[in-house]
Design an enzyme around this catalytic site. Structure first.
Site, mmCIF file in Angstrom:
data_model
loop_
_atom_site.group_PDB
_atom_site.id
_atom_site.type_symbol
_atom_site.label_atom_id
_atom_site.label_comp_id
_atom_site.label_asym_id
_atom_site.label_seq_id
_atom_site.Cartn_x
_atom_site.Cartn_y
_atom_site.Cartn_z
ATOM 1 N N ASP A 25 0.874 -1.435 -0.242
ATOM 2 C CA ASP A 25 0.028 0.021 0.351
ATOM 3 C C ASP A 25 0.502 1.088 -0.185
ATOM 4 O O ASP A 25 2.382 1.364 0.331
ATOM 5 C CB ASP A 25 -0.629 0.201 1.042
ATOM 6 N N HIS B 71 -12.340 -1.312 -8.392
ATOM 7 C CA HIS B 71 -13.483 -0.491 -8.804
ATOM 8 C C HIS B 71 -12.692 0.689 -8.815
ATOM 9 O O HIS B 71 -13.461 1.823 -9.283
ATOM 10 C CB HIS B 71 -14.249 -0.367 -8.101
ATOM 11 N N GLY C 262 4.160 1.822 -1.552
ATOM 12 C CA GLY C 262 4.962 1.899 -3.289
ATOM 13 C C GLY C 262 3.042 2.164 -3.943
ATOM 14 O O GLY C 262 2.074 2.410 -2.999
ATOM 15 N N ASP C 263 3.785 2.648 -5.124
ATOM 16 C CA ASP C 263 2.651 2.844 -6.028
ATOM 17 C C ASP C 263 2.192 1.387 -6.443
ATOM 18 O O ASP C 263 3.408 0.754 -7.566
ATOM 19 C CB ASP C 263 2.938 3.831 -7.090
ATOM 20 N N PHE C 264 1.256 1.470 -7.203
ATOM 21 C CA PHE C 264 0.581 -0.040 -6.984
ATOM 22 C C PHE C 264 0.862 0.376 -9.573
ATOM 23 O O PHE C 264 1.453 -0.804 -9.608
ATOM 24 C CB PHE C 264 -0.946 -0.245 -7.950
#
Length: 343
Positions: A207, A253, A233-235
């Site tokens: 996350d 979503h 981190g970033d996806f």
């Protein structure tokens, strides 16, 4: 101009459902207020009269009878003579301090739904998302700047993820796997449920880095600080930790279709061969007839610039495009759909 034929046609159709729909939010607000005031906790030990509830909750005596009887009419309390008790539904899920307490989720919806849905007409005519905190942006506004606000926000999510974790713990044959990562797992609540039920699993949460302090505090309080690893981190820009199973709950979503496809490709690279991906959301039925799922989708469009729910068949197609195989779909908790696929 109204004609006799118009009145005759209308008289043949009961307006009751329309009236009930018009005031549906009144029942929800009664529930929200009962949770906030602690009505169900006041009755946790057994039946009591209205005066006891008034003293325990701060409810004004002038409002008490109609309020408590309304709760009984909604099936949340039971009344015998002049004494009230929690109905089975409330005793199971609305007594604070119990393992199955869902009051945090009730409070979360009260905090997040009414302000945004009150601006629905504006959103429908402008297409502009109506953030939970106007002028602050993002689904959670600026809550991340206030640790106490974030704790309350996550407490509401935890109330639901407890049930989701228990369901997933029993639904998947975890004996086949040795590790999992909960993508967007916040402060690790769902992961904590899974490792408690299946101690052999190595667990991780991926996350945003700003979530780490809340994760550390929460998992430490649960005595699981050494059982669940946090990766910040970033996806879309950082490496997703590798694992046998990667869970995406209420993640897809939040993005448009292109970003969903991109994220699933990245997840495919991180799922170990022989592993699985688990995706759950309030997915729209393929015929687009389920009003509750469509309202959930409308909510995502209301609070985010790109988000919406999506059809079950759509995500199965995206998973196949990403390289996953053997996808399956099944109902989850009566409100969600779980789609799984193999790597």
């Amino acid at each position: 101009m109204t004609t006799t034929d118009d009145r005759t046609t209308a008289a043949a159709v009961d307006p009751g459902p329309l009236i009930k729909l018009t005031i549906a939010d009144c029942a929800a607000k009664v529930l929200h207020s009962a949770v906030t005031l602690g009505v169900f906790g006041a009755l946790a030990e057994g039946p009591a009269g209205a005066d006891h509830i008034v003293a325990a909750t701060g409810l004004h005596r002038r409002m008490a009878d109609d309020f408590l009887d309304a709760l009984a009419g909604l099936g949340l309390l039971e009344r015998s003579g002049d004494r009230y008790s929690n109905a089975p539904l409330a005793q199971a899920y609305l007594v604070p301090g119990t393992a199955t307490y869902l009051g945090g989720f009730v409070e979360l919806t009260n905090e997040t739904l009414y302000g945004t849905w009150g601006r629905l007409t504006e959103a429908l005519t402008t297409g502009t998302p109506q953030h939970l905190d106007p002028d602050k942006g993002g689904f959670v506004g600026d809550k991340h700047k206030d640790p106490e606000k974030m704790k309350r926000f996550f407490a509401g999510l935890d109330a639901y993820s407890d049930r989701m974790g228990i369901e997933l713990a029993g639904r998947i044959d975890w004996s086949r796997y040795s590790s999992f990562v909960d993508l967007g797992g916040a402060r690790g609540n769902l992961a904590s449920v899974l490792v408690k039920e299946h101690p052999h699993l190595t667990a991780g949460v991926f996350d945003l880095e700003r979530t780490r302090p809340l994760f550390t505090e929460h998992t430490g309080r649960l005595g699981l600080g050494d059982r669940i690893a946090f990766t910040g981190g970033d996806f879309f820009t950082d490496d997703i930790p590798k694992a046998d199973v990667i869970v995406l709950g209420h993640i897809l979503h939040g993005f448009d279709t292109d970003r969903r496809r991109e994220l699933l490709r990245r997840v495919h690279e991180s799922v170990n061969p022989g592993g699985r991906i688990l995706v759950y959301d309030r997915m729209i039925d393929d015929e687009r007839r389920n009003a509750e799922r469509l309202l959930s989708s409308l909510h995502m469009r209301l609070v985010s610039p790109d988000g919406s729910e999506y059809r079950t068949e759509d995500v199965r197609t995206w998973l196949s495009e990403a390289g996953f195989t053997d996808s399956t779909a099944e109902p989850l908790l009566g409100t969600h759909t779980l789609v799984t696929a193999a790597r």
